[in-house]
Design an enzyme around this catalytic site. Structure first.
Site, PDB file in Angstrom:
ATOM      1  N   HIS A 471       0.687  -1.334  -0.111  1.00  0.00           N
ATOM      2  CA  HIS A 471      -0.116  -0.086  -0.054  1.00  0.00           C
ATOM      3  C   HIS A 471       0.752   1.197   0.014  1.00  0.00           C
ATOM      4  CE1 HIS A 471      -3.416   2.204   0.181  1.00  0.00           C
ATOM      5  NE2 HIS A 471      -4.459   1.373   1.043  1.00  0.00           N
ATOM      6  N   TYR A 587     -14.476   5.426   8.988  1.00  0.00           N
ATOM      7  CA  TYR A 587     -13.523   6.071   8.025  1.00  0.00           C
ATOM      8  C   TYR A 587     -13.932   5.550   6.517  1.00  0.00           C
ATOM      9  CZ  TYR A 587      -8.789   6.644   5.905  1.00  0.00           C
ATOM     10  OH  TYR A 587      -7.860   6.913   5.226  1.00  0.00           O
ATOM     11  N   THR A 600      -5.008  10.528  -0.390  1.00  0.00           N
ATOM     12  CA  THR A 600      -6.484  10.156   0.278  1.00  0.00           C
ATOM     13  C   THR A 600      -6.825  11.204   1.240  1.00  0.00           C
ATOM     14  OG1 THR A 600      -5.486   8.766   1.714  1.00  0.00           O
ATOM     15  CG2 THR A 600      -6.280   7.752  -0.286  1.00  0.00           C
TER      16      THR A 600
END
Length: 776
Positions: A471, A587, A600
């Site tokens: 990620h 979230y 993000t």
């Protein structure tokens, strides 16, 4: 061995007869070819850099302007501003040749002035985000301001086809919100989660923070926002990802699935050969910048910065912090099969191997009967365990000899390929097979994925495929873009009736090279077992369940005139409340790629409006009209929060950066401690789908991907990923921990399905009631 072959490629000896020189022509040719390929890539990068630097202009317009000025000058007319005469004044002569050069300098001056004016104007225009807040409902009117803005943006960016990085210099920087605005938004977001007493306490902490140290912290952050391309992204990458010491597997890496209803072949080797080839084609498109950037509304570009590290990238473990290493080029992929590692060359004699040739190489690996050496089977468990432990082992046991050479080969590979020795995938007769399929993609066996690589391709024996992605280097939309391209390329090229790749193998491709390891050391084997045990405990604790809901999808949501994302987020709030009996901090990942190097932002989906609607659904005395009004109000509120996050008006990234500055300055803040001690018990994300127009669902109705997912973020919470596919299908991926007594992925999915049906019933009954009233 290839290493030994290279070592004797060139040698010499001094004899009584003079110099005796021996060389291997084949290896020298490979060296020449490698250098030639490298210089070609450098030249292409330079050419692309020039093209991107002058976008939205075009180099051909410079040649046209030069020719025009030459014609004007030699035709006896004056060039504007006397540029040709001024250029001649500094040139060493005034002959016709020097006059042509003076015209070139004048054209270059005029051309660059116009180009930079256009670039600056485009950058200013892209700062405008009012278009996001305009209603796109049928019949809705667009403001005159937005219409004018659209017209100018299309004129500036529509007359020249953009390359992948063409808009990078024109994208605005992420704006830094004021502390006052962030505090206001934060207090609104936590109001539904706190009783009156706790809310007053948090409000007091927020006010004290705003009036005291926040002023100093904001000054430093303002300076960083002026100096850096993006005031968040580098710190986000370092502190959220690279400094994390917990395992990447389950905690960080995410997965993506195949087009589950469309298995083009059951041959593992054929599928691997085709998809490896198409992935390398996609890399070539990135290198040559032949991909067009993703455009919202076919007009507003998204930042393409994250594509740079899609291939040839590895996360290298460190004792205190990891580092992300990206190699400029790689001509091979690494392959894992039955506990053994191979180096697979995908380029030969300067060209990318065809799918049939790569299939032949994969078949050689599948036929290989050699046994793994001691410790090799579980070697990749080191990448699945604690990061500091892996860093110590890497420094101690992988710094010389075979271990260093083989590790370097895996880390330099374009990506890693896992040829799994088992069947998995989706069976229409048994939807529960999706659960096992996704678990294998999320964590495998804990020792058969190289979790440090940017991504792993995982192939089952029966022809299904998926990926596991690290990620740090990028977010899911980039992998989604690659995956859409790969699946589309498969559909275009197809397979033979026997299930093999199309094409023939004219000359034998380079054979796979078995990587050599020296792992038979007691201390090293114990270290591998330590990481393996950590990985086993982690993966055995994951409770991952998938729901494929086919009663309705995007079509019904649009008929309700509700944002599909808001629709899903509200039903998740209702589902969580029914499951846990309370509300929680939620979230939802939103992108900020409208800004340069954006990644993000968090959308806090639990709002005052959403909790009011959930309570009305659970209140038997609430009327249909009340529930409907509250639902529409909550959906509008959620959509506004999502738009604010995309427009750089979020809450959490600003608070995160303030927190980082406070740590640098060694300033303690009770308010910031309060913020970052709050657990995200419901972490959600929508899997990107249909980013390009390649996969047309009408043309390919069976090209349905189940999306992807990730592990739970909180020990007592859920990780929920969802994808809305076509008009009538939604997939939900729900993960939690088996060790937590108050969470159950199966129960949560039951509540999701119940909520989906209840919301459909709500709209259906409301529309019936409305029709009855209208008929009267």
């Amino acid at each position: 061995m290839a290493e030994a072959h290279s070592a004797v490629a060139f040698s010499f000896a001094i004899t009584h007869d003079g110099w005796d020189v021996n060389f291997d022509r084949e290896v020298l040719y490979l060296v020449w070819e490698s250098g030639l390929r490298s210089w070609k890539k450098r030249l292409a990068r330079f050419r692309n850099s020039v093209s991107n630097g002058v976008y939205p202009g075009h180099l051909q317009s410079l040649y046209f302007l030069w020719a025009l000025l030459v014609a004007v000058h030699f035709g006896g007319f004056n060039v504007p501003f006397g540029l040709v005469q001024k250029a001649l004044a500094v040139l060493p002569g005034s002959s016709p040749m020097w006059q042509v050069i003076a015209c070139l300098l004048a054209a270059l001056t005029m051309w660059l002035s116009v180009i930079f004016l256009m670039r600056y104007l485009l950058k200013v225009l892209l700062m405008y985000k009012g278009w996001m807040y305009e209603s796109r409902a049928p019949g809705a009117r667009i403001s005159l301001k937005t219409m004018l803005w659209v017209s100018v943006v299309k004129v500036l960016s529509g007359w020249n086809k953009p390359r992948l990085y063409s808009f990078q210099g024109s994208l605005p920087r992420l704006p830094l919100p004021s502390v006052k605005d962030t505090m206001r938004r934060y207090l609104i977001s936590v109001r539904p989660l706190l009783d009156d007493e706790n809310y007053k306490r948090v409000e007091k902490l927020a006010n004290e923070f705003e009036k005291t140290i926040a002023v100093k912290l904001q000054r430093y952050l303002t300076l960083k926002s002026w100096w850096s391309s993006n005031y968040v992204s580098d710190w986000w990458e370092e502190y959220v990802y690279l400094r994390g010491r917990s395992p990447l597997m389950v905690n960080s890496n995410f997965y993506g699935t195949d087009a589950i209803l469309l298995r083009p072949t059951t041959s593992q080797a054929a599928r691997a050969g085709a998809i490896i080839h198409f992935c390398m084609q996609f890399r070539r498109l990135i290198e040559r910048q032949e991909l067009e950037p993703i455009m919202l509304q076919n007009m507003v570009p998204l930042c393409s910065w994250q594509y740079e590290r899609l291939f040839n990238t590895v996360r290298v473990p460190g004792v205190e912090t990891d580092k992300l290493v990206h190699y400029q080029d790689s001509t091979h992929v690494s392959v894992y099969h039955k506990g053994r590692y191979f180096k697979l060359m995908v380029y030969s004699r300067g060209r990318l191997l065809r799918p049939a040739e790569i299939q032949a190489q994969i078949e050689q690996i599948l036929r290989d009967k050699s046994e793994p050496v001691v410790g090799e089977v579980r070697l990749a468990a080191l990448t699945a365990g604690e990061r500091s432990h892996w860093a110590h082992i890497r420094q101690t046991w992988f710094n010389r000899g075979h271990n260093r050479t083989s590790l370097h080969c895996i880390e330099r590979a374009a990506f890693n390929v896992c040829l799994d020795d088992k069947d998995y995938g989706y069976e229409e007769k048994d939807p529960s097979t999706l659960d096992e399929y996704c678990r294998i993609l999320l964590h495998g066996q804990g020792h058969d994925r190289w979790f440090d690589k940017s991504f792993n391709l995982c192939f089952s024996k029966n022809g299904f495929v998926g990926f596991n992605a690290e990620h740090t280097w990028a977010d899911a939309p980039v992998m989604g873009h690659l995956w859409e391209y790969v699946i589309w390329s498969e559909l275009q090229n197809g397979y033979t009736p026997e299930g093999n790749t199309n094409g023939s193998v004219d000359t034998p491709p380079p054979p796979p090279i078995r990587l050599q390891w020296d792992l038979n050391k007691e201390e090293l084997l114990k270290a591998i077992d330590v990481s393996y045990n950590v990985a086993q405990n982690l993966l055995n604790d994951v409770d991952l369940r998938i729901l494929m809901y086919t009663q309705y999808g995007k079509g019904f949501m649009k008929s309700c005139r509700v944002s599909p994302d808001a629709f899903i987020q509200l039903l998740l709030q209702l589902s969580y409340y029914r499951d846990a009996g309370r509300f929680c901090l939620t979230y939802e990942a939103s992108m900020t790629r409208l800004f340069r190097e954006g990644r993000t932002e968090t959308v806090r989906s639990c709002t005052v409006e959403s909790t009011d609607w959930v309570r009305s659904m659970e209140d038997p005395n609430a009327t249909l009209q009340e529930r409907m009004e509250l639902f529409l109000k909550a959906s509008r509120r959620h959509q506004l929060g999502y738009q604010d996050a995309m427009a750089g008006r979020g809450i959490d990234r600003h608070l995160f950066c303030l927190y980082v500055v406070s740590k640098y300055l060694e300033l303690d803040s009770p308010f910031l401690q309060e913020v970052f001690n709050e657990p995200w018990r419901l972490s959600t994300s929508q899997t990107p789908h249909g980013q390009t127009n390649m996969l047309d669902m009408k043309k390919y109705p069976k090209c349905v991907s189940a999306g992807g997912g990730f592990g739970p973020v909180a020990d007592d919470g859920y990780g929920v990923s969802y994808i809305i596919v076509g008009e009538d299908t939604i997939f939900f991926h729900v993960s939690s921990k088996k060790s937590c007594p108050i969470t159950s992925s199966s129960n949560f999915l039951k509540q999701i399905e119940r909520s989906l049906n209840d919301i459909r019933e709500l709209f259906t009954n409301y529309n019936k009631l409305k029709s009855v009233k209208n008929s009267k």
